[in-house]
Scaffold this motif. Sequence first.
Motif, PDB file in Angstrom:
ATOM      1  N   LYS A 155      -2.236  -6.099   5.766  1.00  0.00           N
ATOM      2  CA  LYS A 155      -1.884  -7.373   5.133  1.00  0.00           C
ATOM      3  C   LYS A 155      -1.669  -7.262   3.626  1.00  0.00           C
ATOM      4  O   LYS A 155      -1.289  -8.230   2.989  1.00  0.00           O
ATOM      5  CB  LYS A 155      -2.954  -8.420   5.431  1.00  0.00           C
ATOM      6  CG  LYS A 155      -3.010  -8.791   6.896  1.00  0.00           C
ATOM      7  CD  LYS A 155      -4.060  -9.842   7.159  1.00  0.00           C
ATOM      8  CE  LYS A 155      -4.113 -10.177   8.646  1.00  0.00           C
ATOM      9  NZ  LYS A 155      -5.162 -11.145   8.956  1.00  0.00           N
ATOM     10  N   THR A 156      -1.915  -6.101   3.053  1.00  0.00           N
ATOM     11  CA  THR A 156      -1.710  -5.911   1.613  1.00  0.00           C
ATOM     12  C   THR A 156      -0.383  -5.207   1.388  1.00  0.00           C
ATOM     13  O   THR A 156      -0.218  -4.044   1.780  1.00  0.00           O
ATOM     14  CB  THR A 156      -2.854  -5.073   1.005  1.00  0.00           C
ATOM     15  OG1 THR A 156      -4.100  -5.707   1.278  1.00  0.00           O
ATOM     16  CG2 THR A 156      -2.674  -4.920  -0.493  1.00  0.00           C
ATOM     17  N   PRO A 157       0.586  -5.882   0.755  1.00  0.00           N
ATOM     18  CA  PRO A 157       1.868  -5.225   0.509  1.00  0.00           C
ATOM     19  C   PRO A 157       1.705  -4.030  -0.428  1.00  0.00           C
ATOM     20  O   PRO A 157       0.876  -4.051  -1.330  1.00  0.00           O
ATOM     21  CB  PRO A 157       2.731  -6.316  -0.131  1.00  0.00           C
ATOM     22  CG  PRO A 157       1.792  -7.384  -0.562  1.00  0.00           C
ATOM     23  CD  PRO A 157       0.520  -7.215   0.212  1.00  0.00           C
ATOM     24  N   LEU A 158       2.493  -3.008  -0.199  1.00  0.00           N
ATOM     25  CA  LEU A 158       2.422  -1.799  -1.006  1.00  0.00           C
ATOM     26  C   LEU A 158       3.785  -1.570  -1.658  1.00  0.00           C
ATOM     27  O   LEU A 158       4.703  -1.056  -1.022  1.00  0.00           O
ATOM     28  CB  LEU A 158       2.034  -0.599  -0.142  1.00  0.00           C
ATOM     29  CG  LEU A 158       1.769   0.710  -0.868  1.00  0.00           C
ATOM     30  CD1 LEU A 158       0.595   0.559  -1.841  1.00  0.00           C
ATOM     31  CD2 LEU A 158       1.482   1.811   0.116  1.00  0.00           C
ATOM     32  N   PRO A 159       3.937  -1.984  -2.923  1.00  0.00           N
ATOM     33  CA  PRO A 159       5.232  -1.808  -3.582  1.00  0.00           C
ATOM     34  C   PRO A 159       5.528  -0.335  -3.832  1.00  0.00           C
ATOM     35  O   PRO A 159       4.630   0.466  -4.061  1.00  0.00           O
ATOM     36  CB  PRO A 159       5.071  -2.573  -4.900  1.00  0.00           C
ATOM     37  CG  PRO A 159       3.604  -2.696  -5.121  1.00  0.00           C
ATOM     38  CD  PRO A 159       2.942  -2.604  -3.779  1.00  0.00           C
ATOM     39  N   CYS A 160       6.804   0.004  -3.775  1.00  0.00           N
ATOM     40  CA  CYS A 160       7.246   1.376  -4.026  1.00  0.00           C
ATOM     41  C   CYS A 160       7.389   1.572  -5.529  1.00  0.00           C
ATOM     42  O   CYS A 160       8.187   0.896  -6.166  1.00  0.00           O
ATOM     43  CB  CYS A 160       8.571   1.633  -3.314  1.00  0.00           C
ATOM     44  SG  CYS A 160       9.133   3.329  -3.474  1.00  0.00           S
ATOM     45  N   PRO A 161       6.626   2.489  -6.123  1.00  0.00           N
ATOM     46  CA  PRO A 161       6.707   2.686  -7.572  1.00  0.00           C
ATOM     47  C   PRO A 161       7.935   3.487  -7.985  1.00  0.00           C
ATOM     48  O   PRO A 161       8.549   4.172  -7.165  1.00  0.00           O
ATOM     49  CB  PRO A 161       5.422   3.467  -7.878  1.00  0.00           C
ATOM     50  CG  PRO A 161       5.161   4.237  -6.633  1.00  0.00           C
ATOM     51  CD  PRO A 161       5.641   3.363  -5.502  1.00  0.00           C
ATOM     52  N   ALA A 162       8.257   3.398  -9.253  1.00  0.00           N
ATOM     53  CA  ALA A 162       9.359   4.197  -9.806  1.00  0.00           C
ATOM     54  C   ALA A 162       9.071   5.667  -9.558  1.00  0.00           C
ATOM     55  O   ALA A 162       7.928   6.120  -9.661  1.00  0.00           O
ATOM     56  CB  ALA A 162       9.494   3.927 -11.299  1.00  0.00           C
ATOM     57  N   GLY A 163      10.090   6.410  -9.194  1.00  0.00           N
ATOM     58  CA  GLY A 163       9.946   7.837  -8.939  1.00  0.00           C
ATOM     59  C   GLY A 163       9.791   8.179  -7.477  1.00  0.00           C
ATOM     60  O   GLY A 163       9.908   9.331  -7.085  1.00  0.00           O
ATOM     61  N   LEU A 164       9.487   7.168  -6.647  1.00  0.00           N
ATOM     62  CA  LEU A 164       9.351   7.391  -5.212  1.00  0.00           C
ATOM     63  C   LEU A 164      10.308   6.476  -4.457  1.00  0.00           C
ATOM     64  O   LEU A 164      10.711   5.428  -4.962  1.00  0.00           O
ATOM     65  CB  LEU A 164       7.920   7.123  -4.742  1.00  0.00           C
ATOM     66  CG  LEU A 164       6.835   8.090  -5.199  1.00  0.00           C
ATOM     67  CD1 LEU A 164       5.475   7.646  -4.690  1.00  0.00           C
ATOM     68  CD2 LEU A 164       7.129   9.512  -4.736  1.00  0.00           C
ATOM     69  N   ALA A 165      10.637   6.863  -3.236  1.00  0.00           N
ATOM     70  CA  ALA A 165      11.460   6.053  -2.341  1.00  0.00           C
ATOM     71  C   ALA A 165      10.828   6.093  -0.956  1.00  0.00           C
ATOM     72  O   ALA A 165      10.141   7.065  -0.607  1.00  0.00           O
ATOM     73  CB  ALA A 165      12.887   6.603  -2.290  1.00  0.00           C
ATOM     74  N   GLY A 166      11.050   5.037  -0.181  1.00  0.00           N
ATOM     75  CA  GLY A 166      10.539   5.018   1.189  1.00  0.00           C
ATOM     76  C   GLY A 166      11.153   6.154   1.990  1.00  0.00           C
ATOM     77  O   GLY A 166      12.334   6.463   1.842  1.00  0.00           O
ATOM     78  N   ASP A 167      10.338   6.791   2.840  1.00  0.00           N
ATOM     79  CA  ASP A 167      10.804   7.945   3.615  1.00  0.00           C
ATOM     80  C   ASP A 167      11.117   7.566   5.056  1.00  0.00           C
ATOM     81  O   ASP A 167      11.990   8.141   5.671  1.00  0.00           O
ATOM     82  CB  ASP A 167       9.730   9.043   3.576  1.00  0.00           C
ATOM     83  CG  ASP A 167      10.149  10.307   4.305  1.00  0.00           C
ATOM     84  OD1 ASP A 167      11.339  10.657   4.259  1.00  0.00           O
ATOM     85  OD2 ASP A 167       9.277  10.948   4.917  1.00  0.00           O
ATOM     86  N   ARG A 168      10.398   6.613   5.594  1.00  0.00           N
ATOM     87  CA  ARG A 168      10.575   6.176   6.979  1.00  0.00           C
ATOM     88  C   ARG A 168       9.883   4.838   7.134  1.00  0.00           C
ATOM     89  O   ARG A 168       9.167   4.410   6.246  1.00  0.00           O
ATOM     90  CB  ARG A 168      10.017   7.209   7.952  1.00  0.00           C
ATOM     91  CG  ARG A 168       8.530   7.446   7.789  1.00  0.00           C
ATOM     92  CD  ARG A 168       7.940   8.478   8.729  1.00  0.00           C
ATOM     93  NE  ARG A 168       8.192   8.151  10.091  1.00  0.00           N
ATOM     94  CZ  ARG A 168       8.811   8.974  10.954  1.00  0.00           C
ATOM     95  NH1 ARG A 168       9.221  10.146  10.571  1.00  0.00           N
ATOM     96  NH2 ARG A 168       9.016   8.624  12.193  1.00  0.00           N
ATOM     97  N   ALA A 169      10.085   4.180   8.248  1.00  0.00           N
ATOM     98  CA  ALA A 169       9.448   2.880   8.484  1.00  0.00           C
ATOM     99  C   ALA A 169       7.930   3.061   8.554  1.00  0.00           C
ATOM    100  O   ALA A 169       7.441   4.057   9.112  1.00  0.00           O
ATOM    101  CB  ALA A 169       9.951   2.276   9.785  1.00  0.00           C
ATOM    102  N   PRO A 170       7.178   2.124   7.977  1.00  0.00           N
ATOM    103  CA  PRO A 170       5.715   2.202   8.076  1.00  0.00           C
ATOM    104  C   PRO A 170       5.271   2.150   9.538  1.00  0.00           C
ATOM    105  O   PRO A 170       5.951   1.581  10.384  1.00  0.00           O
ATOM    106  CB  PRO A 170       5.233   0.959   7.321  1.00  0.00           C
ATOM    107  CG  PRO A 170       6.377   0.569   6.443  1.00  0.00           C
ATOM    108  CD  PRO A 170       7.613   0.980   7.182  1.00  0.00           C
TER     109      PRO A 170
END
Length: 193
Positions: A155-170
């Motif tokens: 239930k806690t959103p996890l924002p993607c920080p600068a320097g990283l990108a999502g790799d696959r669906a959670p």
Amino acid sequence: MRVIGGADRGRRLAAPRGMRTRPTADRVREALFDILGPSVTGLRVLDLFAGTGAVGIEALSRGAARAVFVERDRAALRALRANLAALRLPRERARVVAGDALSVIPALAPSEAAFDLVFLDPPYAGDLAARALRAVAGSGWLHGDTRVVVQHFTKTPLPCPAGLAGDRAPRRFGETTLTFFRPEGYTPVGLRP
């Protein structure tokens, strides 16, 4: 709690009593390593908020070259060290760093080479997962192929920080979610020009 696969499959792991340490459940670890697959072999792993060391130990059992475990809780550190001793892992393959992860992250750069897999499992309360992820993203010891996995409260959103990108669906497991990242600009090996 036990090692799920690899050379130490089935070995029991010690855990401190009480609720202060929340070990990664067997089914979550099994799903994580199913996703990672055989790519764990030969990797350098960082297990932040390591607790009993279950994730790093699982990686070592499956062929990772080295794991660095960061934990500050004394009871968890005792269990972690007992687990490493019981598995007779040599110091060159397993290093324990006692301390607060947010303080240790900047200090690791000079003493360790780049990590291939970084696993974060901070306490679910507050924004520690997001702060630790930002610290990892800005650490300077990630390379183009590094995978970063964060275990956090669903239930806690996890924002993607600068320097990283999502790799696959959670991947969600009730109240627990695994979220996957790679450094920005990463191109999977099969898709590189």
